[in-house]
Design an enzyme around this catalytic site. Structure first.
Site, PDB file in Angstrom:
ATOM      1  N   SER A 102       0.687  -1.148   0.196  1.00 56.00           N
ATOM      2  CA  SER A 102      -0.090   0.075   0.052  1.00 56.00           C
ATOM      3  C   SER A 102       0.561   1.243   0.067  1.00 56.00           C
ATOM      4  O   SER A 102       1.770   1.754  -0.743  1.00 56.00           O
ATOM      5  CB  SER A 102      -1.331  -0.067   1.378  1.00 56.00           C
ATOM      6  OG  SER A 102      -1.936   0.984   1.647  1.00 56.00           O
ATOM      7  N   ASP A 241      -2.358   6.484  -3.639  1.00 56.07           N
ATOM      8  CA  ASP A 241      -1.330   5.611  -3.171  1.00 56.07           C
ATOM      9  C   ASP A 241      -0.450   4.382  -3.714  1.00 56.07           C
ATOM     10  O   ASP A 241      -0.954   4.301  -4.889  1.00 56.07           O
ATOM     11  CB  ASP A 241      -1.460   5.009  -1.209  1.00 56.07           C
ATOM     12  CG  ASP A 241      -2.202   4.198  -1.509  1.00 56.07           C
ATOM     13  OD1 ASP A 241      -3.137   4.252  -2.303  1.00 56.07           O
ATOM     14  OD2 ASP A 241      -2.657   3.863  -0.481  1.00 56.07           O
ATOM     15  N   ASP A 243      -0.900   1.547  -3.859  1.00 55.17           N
ATOM     16  CA  ASP A 243      -2.201   0.589  -4.337  1.00 55.17           C
ATOM     17  C   ASP A 243      -3.345   1.408  -5.360  1.00 55.17           C
ATOM     18  O   ASP A 243      -3.884   0.465  -5.387  1.00 55.17           O
ATOM     19  CB  ASP A 243      -2.178  -0.600  -3.424  1.00 55.17           C
ATOM     20  CG  ASP A 243      -2.602  -0.156  -2.261  1.00 55.17           C
ATOM     21  OD1 ASP A 243      -2.421   0.416  -2.483  1.00 55.17           O
ATOM     22  OD2 ASP A 243      -4.085  -1.762  -2.002  1.00 55.17           O
ATOM     23  N   ASP A 245      -6.560   2.712  -3.723  1.00 54.81           N
ATOM     24  CA  ASP A 245      -6.452   2.216  -2.810  1.00 54.81           C
ATOM     25  C   ASP A 245      -7.244   3.426  -2.691  1.00 54.81           C
ATOM     26  O   ASP A 245      -8.298   3.502  -1.545  1.00 54.81           O
ATOM     27  CB  ASP A 245      -7.162   1.414  -2.227  1.00 54.81           C
ATOM     28  CG  ASP A 245      -6.309   0.944  -1.013  1.00 54.81           C
ATOM     29  OD1 ASP A 245      -4.941   1.886  -1.030  1.00 54.81           O
ATOM     30  OD2 ASP A 245      -6.241   0.093  -0.863  1.00 54.81           O
TER      31      ASP A 245
END
Length: 445
Positions: A102, A241, A243, A245
């Protein structure tokens, strides 16, 4: 008994250190594969990753694990976490896997698991998979070993799905947008989606090299984006960010707009259109008290959960809400996605910006937040929150904040950190109480 591998968002840690080693990743593939092999049909798992260097290693290890127990692997390459969730459901797969840490730096990595419905696994499923890690594995017969293949159409399918969440009668023509993809998973799909909708686009963080993901960019470090928005006189800035999400917005004056303000905006908009379900939204204990008061003024409720977007989603599903999220920028809109989707959330914000005709600086700041301070204290081991002096410091702070504020102390589920958050009407008191507790934790750690 506490769990050894799974935290609040899957498995995460420093690469080549337990639990993020190739050996453990292979075992996770075997254990998760065995857990989801049900019935006689050919089983499939969808695997995506972000752009960090270790993604190749972890992908290969997971493929080895899954195929060894008879699961076919569909490899997406670098794709956002919500894309993996969406494609898992769309492809009728038995399981989805995202390889990402993440917002963490490149040296870390992680494994997130999604069920066939596109939702993150429950605690019960993760606990069952973890239990299998310690047991002998039943390998597939030679003729039943799984196959692996890459899908080149994944990006286009996700972009199409994301664009379908944007109102058909609107376009982004004439809107100057700066987007920072954090050199992460959305570095191709996010600019493409915005460009296809007509935005005048300025892209940042779209040159991943394996080690620059989240490095002084993206939703956790918006300084470069703020400068670029001011420099180019853009209408809005979008920060994702690693990833993709999470979403953080920068308004046309270069000011940061966090997840609380974005949730307020999309909730009020949905309520006005008669599309808000549940009579409010779901957020975590970290969301500002100002958000709760603002929603109450609109006749809406705020249902709080513990930290973690998966717990937000679980509450949304259980209680019938369709909007929720976290202050950190996870915005979940289950009418469009099964998990936090930074790009989908950005499009909902852009839609309201276009329809309102107002500048972002006027539209996006929905309420005045109470003074809030969050500090992290790193610790080497043990349980600092059980130390007597830490307990006393917390009790004292709770007493002083009673009636005017809140205190949230928690151990991070993804890093060796104690997170100390306080908010209240008296800024000096908030700062003093946070410092008091952090000092006690440092001495105990």
């Amino acid at each position: 008994m506490g769990r050894r591998y799974f935290g609040t968002d899957g498995i995460r840690g420093r690469t080549n250190e337990s639990p993020m080693t190739a050996e453990i990743a292979m075992k996770v593939g075997q254990a998760a594969g065995a857990h989801f092999v049900r019935g006689e049909h050919r089983h499939r798992v969808v695997i995506g990753k972000d752009t960090r260097l270790s993604g190749y290693m972890m992908e290969s290890a997971l493929v080895a694990g899954f195929t060894s127990v008879g699961m076919d692997c569909v490899l997406l390459g670098p794709m956002p976490t919500p894309a993996v969730a969406m494609l898992t459901r769309s492809m009728r797969a038995d399981l989805g896997v995202m390889i990402s840490a993440s917002h963490n730096m490149f040296a870390d990595n992680g494994i997130k698991l999604f069920g066939p419905d596109g939702y993150k696994l429950s605690d019960d499923d993760e606990t069952a998979i973890e239990a299998r890690l310690e047991k002998p594995v039943k390998l597939a017969a030679s003729a039943d070993i799984g196959r692996a293949h890459r899908v080149e159409s994944a990006r286009g399918r996700y972009v199409h799905a994301v664009k379908s969440s944007f109102p058909e009668h609107l376009r982004l023509d004439g809107l100057r947008v700066v987007i920072d993809c954090a050199h992460g998973a959305a570095y191709e799909v996010a600019p493409l989606a915005l460009w296809e909708l007509g935005a005048e686009l300025i892209s940042m963080g779209v040159n991943p090299n394996g080690v620059n993901i989240n490095d002084q960019c993206g939703s956790t470090d918006t300084r470069a984006l703020q400068d670029k928005v001011r420099e180019t006189r853009a209408d809005i800035g979008i920060a994702l960010d690693g990833d993709a999400d999470r979403l953080i917005i920068v308004d046309n004056e270069g000011r940061v707009v966090d997840g609380d303000q974005l949730m307020a905006l999309v909730a009020v908009g949905a309520h006005r259109r008669g599309e808000l379900r549940g009579g409010g939204i779901v957020a975590t204990v970290m969301s500002n008290l100002g958000l709760e008061r603002f929603l109450a003024e609109q006749g809406l409720s705020l249902h709080r959960t513990k930290v973690g977007d998966r717990y937000v989603v679980e509450a949304m599903r259980a209680e019938g809400f369709n909007i929720g999220g976290e202050q950190s920028g996870h915005i979940v809109m289950t009418d469009h996605a099964t998990t936090g989707d930074g790009l989908v959330a950005a499009l909902q914000v852009l839609a309201q910006l276009v329809e309102s005709g107002k500048p972002a600086s006027e539209l996006l700041h929905q309420f005045d937040p109470l003074p809030q301070l969050l500090k992290n204290v790193r610790f080497a081991g043990g349980e600092p929150l059980k130390d007597e002096k830490v307990i006393a410091a917390i009790a004292d702070a709770e007493e002083k904040l009673t009636g005017t504020g809140r205190l949230v102390i928690r151990k991070s589920g993804t890093e060796p950190l104690i997170r100390v958050m306080a908010e209240g009407e008296d800024k000096r008191l908030v700062e003093a109480m946070v410092d008091q507790i952090c000092d006690a934790v440092r001495k105990a750690a």
